[in-house]
Scaffold this active site. Structure first.
Site, PDB file in Angstrom:
ATOM      1  N   GLN A 129      -1.910   2.196  79.281  1.00  0.00           N
ATOM      2  CA  GLN A 129      -1.407   3.094  80.555  1.00  0.00           C
ATOM      3  C   GLN A 129      -2.631   3.317  81.503  1.00  0.00           C
ATOM      4  OE1 GLN A 129      -1.289   7.093  79.294  1.00  0.00           O
ATOM      5  NE2 GLN A 129      -0.262   7.895  81.249  1.00  0.00           N
ATOM      6  N   GLU A 248       6.223  12.224  77.404  1.00  0.00           N
ATOM      7  CA  GLU A 248       5.617  12.617  76.357  1.00  0.00           C
ATOM      8  C   GLU A 248       5.867  13.945  75.583  1.00  0.00           C
ATOM      9  OE1 GLU A 248       1.503  12.792  77.454  1.00  0.00           O
ATOM     10  OE2 GLU A 248       0.854  11.970  75.956  1.00  0.00           O
ATOM     11  N   SER A 375      -7.156  18.095  80.469  1.00  0.00           N
ATOM     12  CA  SER A 375      -8.232  18.989  79.540  1.00  0.00           C
ATOM     13  C   SER A 375      -7.810  20.292  79.500  1.00  0.00           C
ATOM     14  CB  SER A 375      -9.429  18.600  80.505  1.00  0.00           C
ATOM     15  OG  SER A 375      -9.253  19.326  81.479  1.00  0.00           O
TER      16      SER A 375
HETATM   17  C1  LIG Z   1      -8.632  10.273  73.668  1.00  0.00           C
HETATM   18  C2  LIG Z   1      -8.486   9.863  75.057  1.00  0.00           C
HETATM   19  C3  LIG Z   1      -7.459   9.189  75.396  1.00  0.00           C
HETATM   20  C4  LIG Z   1      -7.182   8.650  76.656  1.00  0.00           C
HETATM   21  N1  LIG Z   1      -6.391   7.531  77.027  1.00  0.00           N
HETATM   22  C5  LIG Z   1      -6.105   7.230  78.474  1.00  0.00           C
HETATM   23  C6  LIG Z   1      -5.051   6.159  78.637  1.00  0.00           C
HETATM   24  O1  LIG Z   1      -4.533   5.486  77.808  1.00  0.00           O
HETATM   25  N2  LIG Z   1      -4.978   6.204  80.177  1.00  0.00           N
HETATM   26  C7  LIG Z   1      -5.468   6.929  81.008  1.00  0.00           C
HETATM   27  O2  LIG Z   1      -5.126   6.493  81.991  1.00  0.00           O
HETATM   28  N3  LIG Z   1      -6.375   7.680  80.601  1.00  0.00           N
HETATM   29  C8  LIG Z   1      -6.797   8.038  79.519  1.00  0.00           C
HETATM   30  N4  LIG Z   1      -7.629   9.037  79.021  1.00  0.00           N
HETATM   31  C9  LIG Z   1      -8.190   9.917  80.288  1.00  0.00           C
HETATM   32  C10 LIG Z   1      -7.613  11.327  80.486  1.00  0.00           C
HETATM   33  O3  LIG Z   1      -6.612  11.439  80.918  1.00  0.00           O
HETATM   34  C11 LIG Z   1      -8.940  11.790  81.212  1.00  0.00           C
HETATM   35  O4  LIG Z   1     -10.061  11.807  80.617  1.00  0.00           O
HETATM   36  C12 LIG Z   1      -8.654  13.478  81.542  1.00  0.00           C
HETATM   37  O5  LIG Z   1      -7.580  13.184  82.532  1.00  0.00           O
HETATM   38  C13 LIG Z   1      -9.931  14.163  82.332  1.00  0.00           C
HETATM   39  O6  LIG Z   1     -10.273  13.233  83.434  1.00  0.00           O
HETATM   40  P1  LIG Z   1     -12.096  12.947  83.416  1.00  0.00           P
HETATM   41  O7  LIG Z   1     -12.455  12.368  82.217  1.00  0.00           O
HETATM   42  O8  LIG Z   1     -12.197  12.067  84.791  1.00  0.00           O
HETATM   43  O9  LIG Z   1     -12.554  14.391  83.498  1.00  0.00           O
HETATM   44  P2  LIG Z   1     -12.794  15.291  84.987  1.00  0.00           P
HETATM   45  O10 LIG Z   1     -11.316  15.403  85.587  1.00  0.00           O
HETATM   46  O11 LIG Z   1     -13.817  14.581  85.926  1.00  0.00           O
HETATM   47  O12 LIG Z   1     -13.240  16.555  84.338  1.00  0.00           O
HETATM   48  C14 LIG Z   1     -14.441  16.911  84.003  1.00  0.00           C
HETATM   49  C15 LIG Z   1     -14.648  18.532  83.620  1.00  0.00           C
HETATM   50  O13 LIG Z   1     -14.148  19.096  84.761  1.00  0.00           O
HETATM   51  C16 LIG Z   1     -13.205  19.948  84.399  1.00  0.00           C
HETATM   52  N5  LIG Z   1     -12.156  20.073  85.525  1.00  0.00           N
HETATM   53  C17 LIG Z   1     -11.602  19.224  86.438  1.00  0.00           C
HETATM   54  N6  LIG Z   1     -10.864  19.665  87.250  1.00  0.00           N
HETATM   55  C18 LIG Z   1     -10.775  20.751  87.066  1.00  0.00           C
HETATM   56  C19 LIG Z   1     -10.088  22.165  87.740  1.00  0.00           C
HETATM   57  N7  LIG Z   1      -9.282  21.982  88.764  1.00  0.00           N
HETATM   58  N8  LIG Z   1     -10.249  23.192  87.183  1.00  0.00           N
HETATM   59  C20 LIG Z   1     -11.329  23.542  86.125  1.00  0.00           C
HETATM   60  N9  LIG Z   1     -11.896  22.561  85.533  1.00  0.00           N
HETATM   61  C21 LIG Z   1     -11.445  21.363  86.019  1.00  0.00           C
HETATM   62  C22 LIG Z   1     -12.410  19.265  83.223  1.00  0.00           C
HETATM   63  O14 LIG Z   1     -11.658  20.368  82.518  1.00  0.00           O
HETATM   64  C23 LIG Z   1     -13.646  18.900  82.591  1.00  0.00           C
HETATM   65  O15 LIG Z   1     -14.000  19.722  81.548  1.00  0.00           O
HETATM   66  C24 LIG Z   1      -8.001   9.388  77.686  1.00  0.00           C
HETATM   67  C25 LIG Z   1      -8.639  10.500  77.506  1.00  0.00           C
HETATM   68  C26 LIG Z   1      -9.096  10.666  76.171  1.00  0.00           C
HETATM   69  C27 LIG Z   1     -10.224  11.728  75.842  1.00  0.00           C
END
Ligand SMILES: Cc1cc2nc3c(=O)[nH]c(=O)nc-3n(C[C@H](O)[C@H](O)[C@H](O)COP(=O)(O)OP(=O)(O)OC[C@H]3O[C@@H](n4cnc5c(N)ncnc54)[C@H](O)[C@@H]3O)c2cc1C
Length: 396
Positions: A129, A248, A375
């Site tokens: 995905q 999901e 998250s």
């Molecule tokens: C094990 C695993 C598998 C995954 N598999 C996939 C996959 O197959 N395909 C895919 O596309 N993605 C995948 N992901 C990605 C996942 O969807 C993202 O990591 C997740 O959406 C968070 O985005 P980011 O890592 O960019 O963090 P960010 O969005 O940059 O967040 C950074 C920090 O800021 C906080 N934050 C962000 N926005 C807000 C808000 N509005 N209010 C308060 N706090 C906030 C977050 O909670 C976090 O602590 C996977 C992630 C993991 C850990």
């Protein structure tokens, strides 16, 4: 809340249990596990996917006409419970079976259904995905990967990240931008079905702190997809992307059963291991903390059943799923941290059960559970806004 299963549901459970008894690979039952992330593991999981398919246990929630069982929500939960109980190998094609297949069945063209759906179910084609990008995770609609129509094909450029299983995948369900200067960032997005085996796609596994390499960076450099690889309408990809995520549904069942199992394993460890000649389970502090965790693990399960009952009554998943996700993933991290405290340096050596990862590895993996699929902070926002009626998050 009704805890009783109907005789039909119990029959379903017994049928699955008996099938698992007969079909779990012998070496797996003995505790053998292929090295995580290896070609051997991929081949083993593909064979297991095929076994599930041949037994009629691959896409149980799918309609019967597409090779599924048309299983009810409760049967899907029983399925997860039994798979956890039998400690069955994971399904390799969870994204294909759990999300892409149902999306194509719901809104794909006839040609897409014929071409992709059977190969998802039998495991011939594994899917990943492609949503998240380096600057678009929680704020997914900020994504920048672009697809431009050139004659009868799309030309794709950009980068995805955290793409689970991309290193094994044959196909990608890709969300990308297809409109310049849209009126708002949720518009002008399109979902494309993209072949991963082409020169324009480069996959770089990410080495994680738990030593796994199961998610990846994926680079698209003039990658191509045919014009008719669009799911739904061009520029209506946000709606399609959300539809895919809505499938999901039973993932919280997987989490809650895994949490129960972790707790039981930890109690077992404390019963069978001693410190200074005394079983750990006799240590008053350990007993006190285990008792407290018992209550919380039980609460997670009951909360899950409460939300399941509500979903059965209303016919749709509600924002309560965010409570399950937040509570179980945070509790799993805390519980595994406690396990590592108890085991000390042994945590790096001892698996929770034969062939399983060590306690330390599981603890390190648990952090991902609080980030993937939204998250903890995002779950709290959903709970605050949609359940508690608090003011909306201020979005940048
Ligand atoms: C094990 C695993 C598998 C995954 N598999 C996939 C996959 O197959 N395909 C895919 O596309 N993605 C995948 N992901 C990605 C996942 O969807 C993202 O990591 C997740 O959406 C968070 O985005 P980011 O890592 O960019 O963090 P960010 O969005 O940059 O967040 C950074 C920090 O800021 C906080 N934050 C962000 N926005 C807000 C808000 N509005 N209010 C308060 N706090 C906030 C977050 O909670 C976090 O602590 C996977 C992630 C993991 C850990």
């Amino acid at each position: 809340m009704d805890f009783a299963y109907t005789p039909e549901e119990e029959a379903f459970r017994q049928e699955l249990r008996a099938w698992l008894e007969d079909h779990l690979p012998v070496e797996w039952k003995r505790g053998w596990r292929p090295p995580e992330g290896s070609a051997e593991e991929a081949a083993f999981l593909r064979r297991w996917q095929r076994t599930l398919y041949e037994g009629g246990w691959a896409g149980i929630a799918w309609p019967k006409e597409y090779g599924g069982r048309g299983a009810s929500l409760v049967e899907q939960v029983i399925y997860q419970e039994e798979m956890a109980r039998a400690e069955a190998p994971r399904q390799l094609n969870t994204i294909g079976i759990g999300m892409v297949g149902p999306t194509l069945i719901a809104i794909g063209t006839e040609a897409q259904k014929r071409r992709y759906v059977p190969k998802i179910l039998n495991g011939d084609e594994v899917w990943c995905q492609g949503y998240s990008e380096p600057n678009a995770g929680s704020d997914l609609a900020s994504l920048r990967t672009r697809a431009v129509l050139d004659g009868d094909r799309w030309i794709i450029n950009g980068q995805k990240i955290w793409t689970s299983n991309a290193h094994l995948a044959d196909m990608c369900f890709l969300l990308c931008r297809t409109m310049d200067n849209p009126p708002n960032k949720h518009e002008g997005l399109t979902c494309l079905l993209v072949d991963m085996h082409q020169p324009g796609v480069r996959v770089r596994p990410i080495h994680q702190m738990n030593d796994h390499r199961d998610f990846n960076e994926v680079y698209f450099t003039d990658a191509v997809a045919p014009r008719d690889a669009v799911v739904g309408e061009v520029n209506d990809g946000w709606r399609v992307a959300i539809l895919l995520l809505s499938f999901e549904r039973v993932s919280s069942a997987t989490r809650v059963f895994a949490l129960n199992q972790t707790y039981d394993r930890l109690v077992e460890y404390c019963r069978t291991h001693t410190r200074r000649g005394i079983p750990l389970i006799r240590d008053p502090e350990i007993r006190r903390r285990l008792a407290a965790y018992h209550g919380r693990v039980r609460a997670a399960r009951l909360n899950f059943y409460r939300h399941l009952t509500r979903q059965l009554q209303t016919g749709r998943p509600g924002p309560e799923g965010s409570i399950d996700k937040l509570y179980t993933s945070e509790l799993a991290k805390e519980l595994l941290g406690f396990a590592v405290d108890i085991l000390g340096p042994e945590a790096a050596r001892w698996p929770a059960a034969a062939g399983e990862p060590t306690w330390q590895e599981r603890y390190l993996s648990s952090f991902g559970g609080t980030i993937a699929a939204g998250s903890s902070e995002i779950q709290k926002n959903i709970i605050a806004e949609r359940l508690l009626g608090l003011p909306k998050d201020i979005k940048g």
